[in-house]
Design an enzyme around this catalytic site. Structure first.
Site, PDB file in Angstrom:
ATOM      1  N   THR A  99       0.805  -1.225   0.000  1.00 56.39           N
ATOM      2  CA  THR A  99       0.000   0.000   0.000  1.00 56.39           C
ATOM      3  C   THR A  99       0.834   1.269   0.000  1.00 56.39           C
ATOM      4  O   THR A  99       0.467   2.259  -0.635  1.00 56.39           O
ATOM      5  CB  THR A  99      -0.920  -0.005   1.251  1.00 56.39           C
ATOM      6  OG1 THR A  99      -1.814  -1.107   1.125  1.00 56.39           O
ATOM      7  CG2 THR A  99      -1.728   1.260   1.373  1.00 56.39           C
ATOM      8  N   ASP A 126       1.464  -6.581  -4.663  1.00 52.46           N
ATOM      9  CA  ASP A 126       0.615  -6.612  -3.477  1.00 52.46           C
ATOM     10  C   ASP A 126       1.124  -7.820  -2.691  1.00 52.46           C
ATOM     11  O   ASP A 126       1.303  -8.905  -3.269  1.00 52.46           O
ATOM     12  CB  ASP A 126      -0.853  -6.802  -3.895  1.00 52.46           C
ATOM     13  CG  ASP A 126      -1.799  -6.647  -2.707  1.00 52.46           C
ATOM     14  OD1 ASP A 126      -1.638  -7.390  -1.733  1.00 52.46           O
ATOM     15  OD2 ASP A 126      -2.673  -5.776  -2.758  1.00 52.46           O
ATOM     16  N   SER A 127       1.356  -7.665  -1.410  1.00 58.37           N
ATOM     17  CA  SER A 127       2.013  -8.767  -0.685  1.00 58.37           C
ATOM     18  C   SER A 127       1.137 -10.018  -0.613  1.00 58.37           C
ATOM     19  O   SER A 127       1.630 -11.098  -0.290  1.00 58.37           O
ATOM     20  CB  SER A 127       2.471  -8.329   0.703  1.00 58.37           C
ATOM     21  OG  SER A 127       1.400  -8.259   1.605  1.00 58.37           O
TER      22      SER A 127
END
Ligand code: ASP
Length: 363
Positions: A18, A84-85
């Site tokens: 983010t 995005d993890s």
């Protein structure tokens, strides 16, 4: 004092998450090159009076002086692709570890910008993969992108830079919302609050308020092993949260090949159903070499052999994982399983390794 002595040099890996995201048509997503633009426009993260440099294709940024007069000069290495993890897998952990290994001797420390969803898994894995680590590695990110007016990325990023540069603790850590946590003790505990991480079974290594309070008693003894990056991880690991009424069929399916390691999240202090069919399934899997590691599904506490039902699991070959978090248990299992064949470890040796603290991950 020379200008060099008034600086610390860090390498910042931007892996995604983010903190560097922009809003697109389908929600927040990583955006190439966006983070450096935001940093360059944020005077706390880059002193506008200093020209942005370039080294080996990486932007070189410089903070204004911290209270001690020291500046942090940092290079930003953006991963390709930014993730995005939630999209990470074990091959990404290996890449992060290799990158840190490549630059280990060149910089004073490292900051890893990472999505919050799986940050605790990556922090745990890196703590085990970076043997003999002599530099601080601080993972951070944010719940609100840095590009937003009101965000938590600025505090988290600036705090991580300051801690890595000015209070260097040579281990893998996670910094979030004024708390510096041991990486392999951390868990994401809140999806909505800016106070998103906790270290349920040990206090923070440091708390950042008006001053930085470092808890010296938690310091690990130096990791005397020669520096080495260990990337052999077994991907065939999973976790299963025990629930009332779990059937032997479900458990047996879970434990089928290719699974080699299971984090069994049990009730309370390590309890599960003392049922013959469940215990038979566990015994059969253990007999095939599957490692089943018992951690509590409670947010805090540890596995202890207090109850008959817990002992029954142990007698079936389930390994007590003490106060390991589920994330650390998963990473440690992947590491032990990844090395066992090459090292020729017996089951006893594998169990011993799982139950022996490597980098402060268990009490
Ligand atoms: N889904 C995001 C990620 O983990 C969430 C975040 O960064 O806060 O990459």
């Amino acid at each position: 004092m020379s200008s060099l002595a008034r600086e610390r040099r860090l390498l910042v890996f931007h892996t995604g998450g983010t903190i560097g995201m922009r809003e697109g048509p389908r929600g927040f997503a990583p955006s190439r090159g966006a983070l450096v633009q935001t940093i360059a426009a944020t005077p706390q993260l880059h002193d506008p009076s200093v020209v942005i440099g370039e080294r080996d294709g990486r932007p070189v940024l410089t903070t204004p002086p911290f209270a001690s007069g020291l500046r942090v000069r940092y290079e930003l290495l953006e991963h390709e692709p930014l993730l995005d993890s939630a999209n990470l897998d074990l091959s990404h952990w290996a890449r992060f570890a290799e990158d840190i290994g490549r630059f280990h001797d060149e910089f004073d420390g490292f900051v890893v910008l990472h999505g919050t969803d799986t940050m605790a898994f990556t922090a745990s894995a890196l703590s085990f993969m970076l043997e003999g680590l002599a530099k601080p590695v601080v993972l951070t990110g944010s719940q609100i992108p840095l590009v937003r007016l009101r965000n938590d990325g600025l505090d988290n990023f600036l705090g991580a830079l300051g801690l890595a540069a000015l209070h260097p603790i040579p281990e893998v850590m996670l910094y979030f919302h004024h708390k510096l946590l041991r990486g392999n003790r951390a868990s994401k505990h809140d999806a909505s609050s800016l106070d998103a991480f906790d270290s349920p079974n040990v206090p923070p290594l440091a708390v950042v308020g008006i001053d930085v309070e470092v808890t010296e008693a938690l310091r690990l003894s130096p990791d005397e092993r020669p520096f080495r990056v260990c990337t052999e991880l077994c991907p065939h690991v999973a976790s299963l949260r025990i629930y009332p009424g779990i059937t032997a069929e479900v458990l047996a399916n879970f434990l089928r090949p290719p699974l080699e390691g299971l984090v069994l999240e049990t009730y309370g202090s390590g309890n599960g159903p003392e049922r013959a069919d469940i215990l038979d399934v566990l015994r059969e899997a253990v007999g095939r070499g599957v490692l089943v590691l018992n951690v509590t599904q409670c947010p805090r506490g540890e596995v202890r052999a207090d109850y008959q039902v817990g002992r029954a699991l142990a007698e079936a070959g389930v390994i007590a994982g003490g106060d390991l978090t589920s994330e650390a248990a998963m990473a440690k299992l992947a590491l032990v399983l990844g090395q066992r064949a090459r090292e020729g470890w017996s089951r006893e040796e594998q169990v011993r390794r799982l139950q022996t603290p490597i980098r402060g991950e268990m009490s």
